[in-house]
Design an enzyme around this catalytic site. Sequence first.
Site, PDB file in Angstrom:
ATOM      1  N   GLU A   1      -6.482   7.001  -0.970  1.00 12.47           N
ATOM      2  CA  GLU A   1      -6.312   5.804  -0.199  1.00 12.47           C
ATOM      3  C   GLU A   1      -6.843   4.366  -1.019  1.00 12.47           C
ATOM      4  O   GLU A   1      -6.235   3.546  -1.100  1.00 12.47           O
ATOM      5  CB  GLU A   1      -7.011   5.927   1.116  1.00 12.47           C
ATOM      6  CG  GLU A   1      -6.223   6.953   1.761  1.00 12.47           C
ATOM      7  CD  GLU A   1      -4.632   6.778   1.991  1.00 12.47           C
ATOM      8  OE1 GLU A   1      -4.549   5.361   2.491  1.00 12.47           O
ATOM      9  OE2 GLU A   1      -3.829   7.545   2.115  1.00 12.47           O
TER      10      GLU A   1
ATOM     11  N   HIS B   1       1.493   4.167  -2.980  1.00 16.76           N
ATOM     12  CA  HIS B   1       1.504   5.709  -2.802  1.00 16.76           C
ATOM     13  C   HIS B   1       2.643   6.432  -3.198  1.00 16.76           C
ATOM     14  O   HIS B   1       2.575   7.294  -3.924  1.00 16.76           O
ATOM     15  CB  HIS B   1       1.585   5.994  -1.189  1.00 16.76           C
ATOM     16  CG  HIS B   1       0.339   6.066  -0.542  1.00 16.76           C
ATOM     17  ND1 HIS B   1      -0.844   6.764  -1.095  1.00 16.76           N
ATOM     18  CD2 HIS B   1      -0.212   5.677   0.474  1.00 16.76           C
ATOM     19  CE1 HIS B   1      -1.669   6.688  -0.312  1.00 16.76           C
ATOM     20  NE2 HIS B   1      -1.382   6.007   0.832  1.00 16.76           N
TER      21      HIS B   1
ATOM     22  N   HIS C   1       0.728  -1.143  -0.015  1.00 15.94           N
ATOM     23  CA  HIS C   1      -0.009   0.075   0.038  1.00 15.94           C
ATOM     24  C   HIS C   1       0.942   1.212   0.269  1.00 15.94           C
ATOM     25  O   HIS C   1       0.541   2.175  -0.776  1.00 15.94           O
ATOM     26  CB  HIS C   1      -0.693  -0.089   1.241  1.00 15.94           C
ATOM     27  CG  HIS C   1      -1.682   1.129   1.240  1.00 15.94           C
ATOM     28  ND1 HIS C   1      -2.931   1.206   0.882  1.00 15.94           N
ATOM     29  CD2 HIS C   1      -1.419   2.402   1.974  1.00 15.94           C
ATOM     30  CE1 HIS C   1      -3.330   2.685   1.379  1.00 15.94           C
ATOM     31  NE2 HIS C   1      -2.565   2.986   1.982  1.00 15.94           N
ATOM     32  N   GLU C   2       1.809   1.098   0.749  1.00 17.10           N
ATOM     33  CA  GLU C   2       2.876   2.455   0.683  1.00 17.10           C
ATOM     34  C   GLU C   2       3.650   2.488  -0.388  1.00 17.10           C
ATOM     35  O   GLU C   2       3.817   3.622  -0.808  1.00 17.10           O
ATOM     36  CB  GLU C   2       3.801   2.297   2.082  1.00 17.10           C
ATOM     37  CG  GLU C   2       3.155   2.258   3.462  1.00 17.10           C
ATOM     38  CD  GLU C   2       2.221   3.364   3.753  1.00 17.10           C
ATOM     39  OE1 GLU C   2       2.172   4.498   2.960  1.00 17.10           O
ATOM     40  OE2 GLU C   2       1.150   3.017   4.304  1.00 17.10           O
TER      41      GLU C   2
END
Lengths: 295, 201
Positions: A213, A143, A139-140
């Site tokens: 997100e 980003h 997930h990071e």
Amino acid sequence: MNWQADWGLRFRMFVTMFLLFALYIVFAGVITAYVGGGLLLFGLFFGGFSLVQYYFSDTLTLRSMGAKTVSADEYPQLHASIERLSQQADLPKPKVAVVDSKVPNAFATGRNQRNAAVCVTTGLMNTLEQDELDGVLAHELAHVKNRDMMVMTIASFLSTIAFMMVRWGAFFGGGHSRGRGGGGGGIVVAILVSLVVWIISYLLIRALSRYREYAADRGAAAITGNPSALASALLKISGEMDKVPKDDMREEAEMNAFFIIPIRSGVIGRLFSTHPPTERRVEQLRDLEREMQAF
Amino acid sequence: MGLLDGLRAILGSRAEVDAGRDADSDDLFGMSTAYLTMQADLGYESLDVGALCFSGVDSSDFRDAVDEVEAILEAGREETGTEFSVTSDDHGYHWVVLTDDDPEDLITSMHFAADTFIEHGYGSRLLAAVFAYENRDGPAYWIYSFRRGRFYPFVPRDGRERDSSAEFTLESALDGELEIEREKEYWYPLWPSEGGTHPWE
């Protein structure tokens, strides 16, 4: 991966950005028309600070969070996971940092892919299983890949200026206009316009942040091929988050946009939160899981 | 970064699209001439082993795809003589390990296996292909990254060290023969598992 692209999400993101920039164009127009360059220059000066911050974002954010860059010798498993996931995400390996905190959390920072850093807390590593941790790390990385730091910094740039004008406009602009004689009314208009722009842009930026997100969740699912692991990680983290008292980390509120789960600070309306509610995110991940199983 | 890439980044779907991008297994054939150069010009002996690394997907359809890869390799074994096994490592990644003393056959079998994944729509799960060599200093590998569509050398030494001068030699010697990854930060190592060995050893 073979599930469908979420055009609805992209469309909402596009509309939000469009509204934001339309708002900024009007804002810039009104300010120049009523006050001329003086106040705008002053605003740009403060806005410039946010750009400077952006340029040093990787080190600044890590330092302000008390994060320590760690080597592969200290955390071999963490490094190995990030290496594999970066490879799958087609990213150069980011710096790896760890915060010594019981609060399970993770964030990514850095203005581009080459000086990005991924940071996790020791609490996160203790709370999650390996595949759940991989989901959070992915997930990071999503980003970083989606350039969220850049998108959000640019989106907030003029909002920062508007905020500064509301705060310091009367003081600074007032002094000048007295010198020139007249134009005091212009300052009032400028401050009122800035206030309105700031409030609207604040809400739009929050919405945009929530969409990022969702996009990062989808990216993480595509990287790991395992939406359920991220979903269970989110559930675990949010459960843990409720138990942990609201302590000093609240001061880092502006960092919230890059946390996987925002730090709770009492009752704030949905409009004001940077992250979508966990249940919604888990629901979306479940959809991806279902689509994947259907093949 | 192209215009489309930028747009994808702005709309927050770059991670999703890139991680799901399919691989091109034809690039593996680039290795067939490299085998000769490695042996004749550089004194590296082939270890007659190649391996495909892929990350699993928890669905029955994906398990079917893996079954089919095994079936195809099983069927090809008589013709090419390529032995194979399917294992996993302690990072949770899976491996198809192939052994054949004929490099041409080895590459063909690898191509078949990779192609089967791609045909089933799981090309994006393929991470790397590894080709193993050895000289008097120890092993050296050519790693093909399916994500990048490029080869890079990996020469591991004891204590998780890389012999960067050997890697440099390999890079310059095979330049032009292989599509080489120019950006060194993508030269991801594949270290041995906890037990001290690689899946193909």
